[in-house]
Design an enzyme around this catalytic site. Structure first.
Site, PDB file in Angstrom:
ATOM      1  N   SER A 554       0.849  -1.191   0.000  1.00 42.21           N
ATOM      2  CA  SER A 554       0.000   0.000   0.000  1.00 42.21           C
ATOM      3  C   SER A 554       0.889   1.248   0.000  1.00 42.21           C
ATOM      4  CB  SER A 554      -0.950  -0.039   1.204  1.00 42.21           C
ATOM      5  OG  SER A 554      -2.005   0.864   1.031  1.00 42.21           O
ATOM      6  N   ASP A 639      -9.622  -3.958  -5.312  1.00 44.10           N
ATOM      7  CA  ASP A 639      -9.016  -3.145  -4.253  1.00 44.10           C
ATOM      8  C   ASP A 639      -9.673  -1.770  -4.186  1.00 44.10           C
ATOM      9  OD1 ASP A 639      -7.313  -1.793  -2.488  1.00 44.10           O
ATOM     10  OD2 ASP A 639      -5.552  -2.867  -3.202  1.00 44.10           O
ATOM     11  N   HIS A 674      -7.947  -5.144  -1.272  1.00 50.58           N
ATOM     12  CA  HIS A 674      -6.734  -4.626  -0.644  1.00 50.58           C
ATOM     13  C   HIS A 674      -6.133  -5.591   0.372  1.00 50.58           C
ATOM     14  CE1 HIS A 674      -4.140  -1.165  -0.098  1.00 50.58           C
ATOM     15  NE2 HIS A 674      -4.253  -1.243   1.219  1.00 50.58           N
TER      16      HIS A 674
END
Length: 702
Positions: A554, A639, A674
């Site tokens: 991320s 995501d 995610h």
């Protein structure tokens, strides 16, 4: 298994000679602030934008997946072995430590062979009959992804509200179950964060509504059972799209709070939980550059705030006079201590602090004013208050772990000052803490700042530069990367790897200033800190560049992208998971979920100065014709945090530009988002892929 990768028995992995996918070039012009940029891979947004190239996007992602599978084909036996090894350490039939709330003990339990769990309770005694409130194993059948969150039992113990997401986009539908009959009520509330709060009438539920496109938390809604969702009232609408909002309840059950906050300022509203139809009152109107959070005791409110206190301080005020003019100091600001949070009990306060990068828990007796700290006894660790829903108790439950100590749950008697270990994560097959060593080191950054590093390795390690080392980093949002145990990680340590965490600026390990020195116009400190940590570990012969690996996900994926642009020769391989690498383009597009919430972290590129600073480090903007390390990049098609197209565009541009013959792989999970897989074993498959990639680069075959 190779007992130590420092032994000279490595067999170089033979990467197949296969042509990599080449993404089509379709120039798109970005012109802003007098700056013109050609983006050849902008079309990869089309699946997200529902554009004309949607089908071509899927074809490209599937081609990359096929290429990754083919390149990693010969590691499949190792991947399978790693998966079974890691899965074999997990106790399949297990039970969480029960917590007590409102007359019941609540816990989850897992069964052998099942991916999920059952949410259960027992009335008044652990010897009472079990009541299965929610069988998530059964509910998840037929779903490739299934996430449940926000378990919330009504004050009369008769209703359970919970949120379900089957897409992995963090959009939850709240369901309500009658616990006496097992019947699911008709009330199904879509487009929420999953959490909810009951008013004390057992009929009124407050929840947070998301914007369906941007996923921003926009409204707090009030739902009355049986009235239908279309009749739900908006009790708060946040107009500042840089803020996150949420609703919660005081531990005593007396108040319901609405919190609205960004990176720099916040505001709280509150309501008597006995009077859900009344309007929420503003506790203190938002103030520029001031964060505050509220905790209710029986006779006063407590306020944790950074008003005139960079590292935060604790204030108090009467229940009927909540404005800042009535705030009185309870714990002053300290230059060397970050005050993170307070947990309230009827007669005690537990204050979470951070000093020298480590958590401290202070217990204050509200009856006599005395205070003491818990002693944890290790040099580097993670500790925090665990589930403590009961207000009228003198027992604190806290969690503890370190790089060598499995996750542990303790009950601490705040009167007697005695702790009891309730449970320690069992590592099936045996685990001996004495076989591993952990250290705390300090690298020196370019500006002289000392950056902490936590690391762990198996005994037998030799500090001669020959060991492979995986350096992990994040460094954003003030999130601290505290050292914690991982049974899966043993598979890497047992193969001779050193694992290290770089506690770089942008996190909050060393106080609020540590965060502020790694965000906005100081963001590059995050990257140079990480490079300094890598260089230090090489200089001290913990590893060498041909054995040094970096990993981040991320915003930590942004870190990976930046450090391979800035110091590509330092790393032999990089793992970039769901990486945020197209900073400028994403921050310019307010239709992308969560973009506007991030302005206080990265800046708003509509501002000229912010635009050019972001552009100066954004990994996608700085892909050049030069040699890059071996890379494995992962993403998820659904995501909601970092859209799939950022890593896809980045990999496409790297393929077309880089000058080396090193391996570059992109793996897209077509069913997940995610956080990856939702099952308790499925996520180990991605870890097995990552570890097999690292072992292949090291020539470790077993």
């Amino acid at each position: 298994m190779t007992s130590c990768a420092q032994e000279k028995s490595r067999t170089p992995y033979e990467w197949p000679s296969i042509a990599a996918p080449i993404a089509a070039v379709k120039p798109h012009v970005r012109a802003l602030h007098g700056d013109t940029v050609i983006d050849n891979y902008y079309w990869l947004n089309d699946y997200f934008k529902k554009g004309p190239d949607t089908a071509a996007v899927i074809q490209y992602l599937e081609a990359e997946n096929a290429y990754t599978d083919a390149m990693m084909k010969d590691t499949e036996p190792l991947q399978a072995k790693l998966f079974e090894e890691m899965k074999g350490r997990v106790k399949e039939q297990d039970e969480s430590v029960p917590y007590f709330k409102n007359g019941y003990y609540y816990y989850t339990r897992t069964e052998e062979g099942k991916q999920y769990y059952k949410f259960c309770r027992k009335k008044e005694s652990l010897d009472a009959p079990e009541e299965v409130l929610l069988d998530v194993d059964a509910l998840a059948e037929g779903h490739s992804y299934y996430s449940v969150r926000g378990f919330n039992v009504s004050p009369d113990n008769k209703l359970l509200a919970y949120g379900v997401d089957t897409v992995s986009r963090r959009q939850y539908t709240i369901h309500i179950k009658k616990l006496e009959t097992g019947e699911l009520m008709a009330d199904a509330i879509p487009g929420t964060t999953g959490g909810s709060v009951w008013a004390n009438d057992n009929q009124t539920l407050f929840y947070t509504k998301n914007n369906p496109a941007t996923l921003l938390t926009e409204k707090i809604m009030r739902h009355t059972l049986g009235n239908g969702v279309e009749g739900d009232a908006t009790v708060y609408h946040e107009l500042d799209n840089t803020n996150y909002i949420g609703v919660s309840k005081a531990k005593s059950g007396r108040f319901i709070y609405i919190y609205s906050g960004g990176t720099l300022s916040s505001e709280t509203r509150y309501l008597d939980a006995d009077k859900p139809m009344e309007a929420f009152r503003v506790f203190q109107p938002r103030m520029k550059d001031v964060l505050y959070s509220v905790t209710a005791l029986s006779d006063r409110f407590l306020i944790v705030t950074n008003r005139d206190a960079k590292n935060f301080k604790l204030m108090e005020c009467p229940l009927d006079e909540t404005g800042v003019a009535h705030w009185k100091e309870m714990i002053p600001h300290r230059e060397d201590v970050l005050l993170e949070d307070v947990d309230e009990f009827k007669d005690f306060l537990v204050i979470s602090e951070r000093k020298n990068g480590l958590v401290q828990l202070a217990v204050r007796n509200l009856m006599d004013g005395s205070e003491h700290y818990l002693d944890f006894g290790e040099a580097a660790y993670t500790a925090y208050p665990a589930t403590n829903p009961e207000y009228n108790t003198s027992t604190l439950r806290y969690a503890y772990t370190s790089l060598t100590t499995p996750a542990s749950t303790y009950d601490y008697d705040m009167l007697l000052r005695e702790k009891t270990l309730k449970k320690q994560q069992e590592v099936v097959g045996g685990y001996n803490v004495e076989d591993y060593t952990t250290e705390r080191l300090y690298a020196t950054a370019d500006d002289g700042t000392k950056v902490p590093i936590s690391l762990v390795y198996k005994k037998g390690f030799r500090k001669d530069g020959s060991a492979p080392l995986l350096l992990y980093g994040y460094g954003s949002y003030g999130a601290t990367m505290d050292p914690s145990f991982s049974s899966a990680r043993l598979s890497l340590l047992d193969r001779g790897f050193v694992f290290a965490i770089a506690h770089i600026r942008g996190g909050q390990e060393m106080g609020r200033q540590w965060y502020e020195d790694g965000k906005m116009m100081k963001k590059k400190n995050t990257f140079t800190d990480f490079i300094a940590c890598g260089q230090y570990l090489v200089a001290e012969k913990y590893t060498a560049p041909e054995h040094l690996y970096a990993q981040g996900g991320s915003a930590g994926g942004l870190l990976m992208g930046a450090v391979i642009n800035m110091a590509p020769q330092l790393w032999h391989g990089v793992i970039a998971q769901v990486p945020f690498v197209d900073v400028v383009n994403t921050m310019l597009d307010e239709t992308i979920p969560l973009t506007t919430n991030e302005y206080d972290e990265w800046g708003n590129p509509n501002d000229r100065e912010a635009y050019f600073y972001m552009k100066s480090y954004s990994p996608y903007e700085h892909v050049e014709a030069k040699a890059y390390p071996n890379m494995l990049v992962t993403t998820g098609l659904h995501d909601s945090q970092v859209q799939y197209f950022e890593p896809a565009k980045w990999v496409a541009k790297l393929r077309a530009t880089k000058t080396d013959n090193n391996v570059l792989l992109l793996k897209t999970e077509m069913d997940y988002g995610h956080g990856g897989a939702s099952g308790r074993f499925d996520y180990l498959k991605e870890i097995a892929l990552v570890y097999a990639f690292l072992c292949a680069l090291e020539g470790i075959t077993d």
